[in-house]
Scaffold this motif. Structure first.
Motif, PDB file in Angstrom:
ATOM      1  N   GLN A  51       0.831  -1.206   0.000  1.00  0.00           N
ATOM      2  CA  GLN A  51       0.000   0.000   0.000  1.00  0.00           C
ATOM      3  C   GLN A  51       0.868   1.259   0.000  1.00  0.00           C
ATOM      4  O   GLN A  51       0.556   2.231  -0.673  1.00  0.00           O
ATOM      5  N   TYR A  52       1.944   1.227   0.747  1.00  0.00           N
ATOM      6  CA  TYR A  52       2.873   2.363   0.828  1.00  0.00           C
ATOM      7  C   TYR A  52       3.541   2.623  -0.519  1.00  0.00           C
ATOM      8  O   TYR A  52       3.578   3.762  -0.995  1.00  0.00           O
TER       9      TYR A  52
ATOM     10  N   GLU B 199       0.282   2.576  -3.570  1.00  0.00           N
ATOM     11  CA  GLU B 199      -0.881   3.457  -3.430  1.00  0.00           C
ATOM     12  C   GLU B 199      -0.564   4.775  -2.729  1.00  0.00           C
ATOM     13  O   GLU B 199      -1.445   5.609  -2.563  1.00  0.00           O
TER      14      GLU B 199
ATOM     15  N   ARG C 206       0.104   5.227   0.448  1.00  0.00           N
ATOM     16  CA  ARG C 206      -0.373   5.297   1.822  1.00  0.00           C
ATOM     17  C   ARG C 206       0.785   5.637   2.765  1.00  0.00           C
ATOM     18  O   ARG C 206       1.878   5.106   2.616  1.00  0.00           O
TER      19      ARG C 206
END
Length: 86
Positions: free
Chosen positions: A73-74, A77, A79
């Motif tokens: 996710q980091y 995306e 995040r």
């Protein structure tokens, strides 16, 4: 107790599991993530609904899987994963 860890996309993920004796699901799953630059997260617990497991090895594996998802996710995306200092 041995600590389960892995490297995923150049980030080190370490399972951080706590025991809470006396309850049916005593293992609280969580992890720490260290970036290639040396930044380390605080302990990140699994979501409350999934945070407590009945067996140590299951809690460790769930912690690593959650850490891998957070790294994905980091990186993919955007995040936020590491706290920025004020």
């Amino acid at each position: 107790m041995s600590t389960l860890q892995c490297v995923h996309r150049n980030h080190v993920i370490v399972a951080d599991v706590y025991e809470h004796p006396g309850i049916p699901t005593p293992w609280a799953a969580g992890c720490h993530i260290t970036s290639p630059e040396g930044e380390t997260t605080r302990r990140i617990a699994l979501p409350v609904r999934y945070a407590f497991l009945s067996e140590l090895d299951k809690a460790q594996h769930a912690s690593i899987a959650h850490g891998k998802w957070l790294v994905d996710q980091y990186l993919d995306e955007g995040r936020e994963l590491f706290q920025k200092s004020a």
